[in-house]
Design a protein around this motif. Structure first.
Motif, PDB file in Angstrom:
ATOM      1  N   HIS A  69      75.941  33.619  34.827  1.00 29.29           N
ATOM      2  CA  HIS A  69      76.552  32.304  34.617  1.00 29.29           C
ATOM      3  C   HIS A  69      75.647  31.186  35.138  1.00 29.29           C
ATOM      4  O   HIS A  69      74.538  31.022  34.647  1.00 29.29           O
TER       5      HIS A  69
ATOM      6  N   ALA B 252      76.622  39.187  27.399  1.00 26.44           N
ATOM      7  CA  ALA B 252      77.940  38.896  27.965  1.00 26.44           C
ATOM      8  C   ALA B 252      78.896  40.005  27.557  1.00 26.44           C
ATOM      9  O   ALA B 252      78.782  40.564  26.462  1.00 26.44           O
TER      10      ALA B 252
ATOM     11  N   ASP C 276      84.463  38.241  29.485  1.00 30.51           N
ATOM     12  CA  ASP C 276      83.714  37.116  30.032  1.00 30.51           C
ATOM     13  C   ASP C 276      84.013  35.894  29.155  1.00 30.51           C
ATOM     14  O   ASP C 276      83.793  35.935  27.936  1.00 30.51           O
TER      15      ASP C 276
ATOM     16  N   GLY D   2      75.965  35.831  30.532  1.00 31.63           N
ATOM     17  CA  GLY D   2      76.826  34.709  30.192  1.00 31.63           C
ATOM     18  C   GLY D   2      76.091  33.378  30.254  1.00 31.63           C
ATOM     19  O   GLY D   2      75.891  32.826  31.331  1.00 31.63           O
TER      20      GLY D   2
END
Length: 447
Positions: A102, A232, A236, A126
């Motif tokens: 992330h 990902a 998610d 992600g």
């Protein structure tokens, strides 16, 4: 074994001197792991133990998170990326593999933009591609100020915010349409994130703001980079963002994994498919760090070979050792790992640190069981308010649980500021049942 270290980044035109805390584990080429917000490198411990069979895993706390100093002002994503590159350089690395999840992936992508040759291969878990509507929705609502309040009301907000972020995304948008498929009430996980938020304090907003306002960077055709995997897993909230990515350059590809385990396996296979360099000797500070004692890590600060070792009270944290001294977090307290026999581990630590004069604290007044109640995580965060109440009451009575005029102590204004109570509360929560162990050990040691 995962070891922990501190590294001071010298002052430069980019900013003042700052300290970085990092974890290390494994063998082989270096793999840099950058965590998501508002976590710390601690979230990577399970992954480091697994991937350490293939790589020397280095996981720093990003600026303002964990035990790393924040960046000044209102840093953007490029400032976090530059700070990451600065850490890599001072650490002593020329090239490395990298993985980020992330916001950690966003930081690494922008670091690659600044120094494409620094990374052999990059795996991202992600990668957000926000729409204008999403960015407007997030705005300041995602990064509300987080400052201690006199009676601990901020802790009620914090517990529920962390719990419910696994129920809805974004956490404040409570609708059936925003429900997460990975909802949980995992108290240990929530507690871990809460403690990381208590470490970061209001600085958590800088990292979030930088990530939420950052445009995704994809290498243009004329820029040569190492290969990149953007992956990902199902559940998610950023998996759907893969479909929003523009056409990728050669060497970049995407992957949709069925689970977190499959995602990690895919990323590991991708990273291993690109040869790396042997890990060089890595830099670290000599005025603060960790030693192995009693089978765990003990946090110390001061001067190795000092004349004396200063110990703190039960439920507290590392003290100022003073000139020529050294101090530790007693096992189970502060940043030190828990241990069974605290007094024996303290003596072992003193020997390893080169000092044999130990300055023991006084035995606290009161019953150790009443002084140090169980603060195990509870479903609705009641334990946080209990810890805050104790930390406030101990500024008025000794022992804190004896709220009578006969037990009153003078009020010291600096001890009842929300900031001072917040530090004592965090120390008490970190210690948990080790505070009672340390109290009982002191009774024996001073008998």
């Amino acid at each position: 074994m995962i070891t922990r270290h501190f590294l001071t980044i010298p002052a430069s035109a980019a900013g003042p001197e700052r300290r970085v805390h990092y974890r290390k584990c494994g063998k082989g080429p270096v793999l840099l792991l950058v965590h998501q917000s508002p976590r710390s490198s601690k979230e990577y411990e399970p992954l480091m133990r697994e991937w350490g069979a293939h790589f020397t895993c280095i996981a720093p706390d990003s600026p303002g998170f964990g035990q790393s100093d924040p960046l000044g002002g209102e840093p953007d994503i490029d400032a976090f990326a530059a700070a990451t590159l600065e850490f890599v350089e001072v650490l002593g690395l020329n090239h490395c593999h990298a993985y980020g999840f992330h916001s950690g992936g966003i930081i690494l992508a922008h670091a690659m933009k600044q120094r494409p040759s620094r990374f052999i291969a990059l795996a991202i878990g992600g990668y957000p591609v926000w729409t204008a509507a999403e960015m407007e929705l997030f705005g300041e609502r995602y990064t509300v100020p987080f400052n201690p309040s006199a009676f601990g009301e901020h802790l009620t907000w914090l517990w529920n915010r962390v719990m419910e972020q696994s129920w809805f995304f974004p956490w404040f948008d409570v609708r059936d349409e925003t429900r997460m498929s990975v909802a949980h009430a995992d108290l240990a996980r929530v507690q871990a994130i809460v403690m990381e938020m208590l470490d970061a304090g209001d600085a958590y907003r800088s990292g979030y703001r930088a990530a939420l306002s950052a445009a995704p960077w994809i290498a243009p055709e004329h820029v040569a980079t190492g290969p990149v995997l953007i992956s990902a897993y199902n559940g998610d909230p950023l998996q759907g963002h893969i479909d929003r990515l523009p056409p990728l350059p050669a060497g970049w590809r995407t992957n949709k994994a069925t689970s977190p385990a499959a995602h990690h396996a895919d990323c590991l296979a991708f990273l291993l498919s690109h040869a790396g360099e042997a890990c060089p000797n890595l830099a670290e500070d000599d005025s603060e760090g960790f030693i192995v004692a009693g089978g765990g890590l003990v946090h110390w600060r001061g001067k190795i070979g000092a004349t004396h070792l200063v110990l703190h009270d039960p439920g507290a944290e590392l003290s100022n050792p003073g000139p020529g001294g050294i101090a530790i977090d007693v096992p189970g307290h502060g940043l030190s790992d828990a241990a069974d026999n605290l007094a024996i581990v303290v003596e072992e630590a003193a020997c390893k640190l080169g000092t044999h004069e130990i300055i023991w604290p006084e035995v606290p007044i009161g019953d150790p069981v009443l002084l140090n109640p169980d603060l195990a995580p509870q479903r609705f965060g009641e334990h946080l308010q209990r810890a805050w109440g104790i930390s406030r009451a101990e500024a008025f009575f000794r022992p804190w649980y004896d709220a009578r005029a006969a037990a009153a102590i003078p009020v010291v204004q600096s001890e009842i500021t929300p900031e001072a109570i917040a530090l004592r509360t965090r120390a008490r929560l970190r210690a948990g049942n080790a505070a009672r162990q340390w109290h009982e050990a002191l009774v024996k040691a001073r008998a």
